[in-house]
Write a protein that holds these residues in place. Structure first.
Motif, PDB file in Angstrom:
ATOM      1  N   LYS A 185      -6.498   3.580   3.095  1.00  0.00           N
ATOM      2  CA  LYS A 185      -6.452   2.315   2.349  1.00  0.00           C
ATOM      3  C   LYS A 185      -6.254   1.125   3.289  1.00  0.00           C
ATOM      4  CE  LYS A 185      -5.250   1.505  -1.712  1.00  0.00           C
ATOM      5  NZ  LYS A 185      -5.914   1.034  -2.896  1.00  0.00           N
ATOM      6  N   SER A 199       1.167   4.109  -2.924  1.00  0.00           N
ATOM      7  CA  SER A 199       0.947   5.513  -2.585  1.00  0.00           C
ATOM      8  C   SER A 199       2.121   6.384  -3.017  1.00  0.00           C
ATOM      9  CB  SER A 199       0.705   5.662  -1.087  1.00  0.00           C
ATOM     10  OG  SER A 199      -0.429   4.935  -0.698  1.00  0.00           O
ATOM     11  N   ILE A 241       0.841  -1.202   0.000  1.00  0.00           N
ATOM     12  CA  ILE A 241       0.000   0.000   0.000  1.00  0.00           C
ATOM     13  C   ILE A 241       0.875   1.251   0.000  1.00  0.00           C
ATOM     14  CG2 ILE A 241      -1.623   1.358   1.392  1.00  0.00           C
ATOM     15  CD1 ILE A 241      -2.852  -1.371   2.279  1.00  0.00           C
TER      16      ILE A 241
END
Length: 95
Positions: free
Chosen positions: A71, A16, A12
């Motif tokens: 997220k 990002s 994640i």
């Protein structure tokens, strides 16, 4: 060389980081390292002065932290971050 396998959180975070590069004009993530409990980023702004850290970079990091937390669904980051402005090539090579 050893192979690095990122955890779910690490993936994640990496997505990002790539989002920063692809969605902010004149901003480049030059280098990054994702470690188990923190990250290091070298973020460059293509235009602007050399004196004060651009407010835009602080906003980008804030948005990055919010996005990854959203997220993942849990708080991931401390409130602040340590910044260092790289002034010249020698400083960059030390970083």
């Amino acid at each position: 060389l050893p192979t690095v396998k990122l955890t779910t959180i690490g993936n994640i975070v990496e997505q990002s980081i790539k989002h920063i590069q692809n969605n902010y004009e004149n901003i480049t993530v030059d280098k990054y390292v994702i470690m188990p409990n923190h990250i290091h980023l070298i973020v460059t702004k293509q235009t602007g002065g050399h004196r004060d850290p651009p407010l835009q970079v602080y906003n980008i990091i804030g948005n990055f932290k919010s996005f990854t937390t959203h997220k993942y669904g849990k708080t991931l980051w401390q409130r602040s971050f340590h910044d260092h402005i790289i002034r010249d090539e020698n400083d960059y090579l030390k970083t």
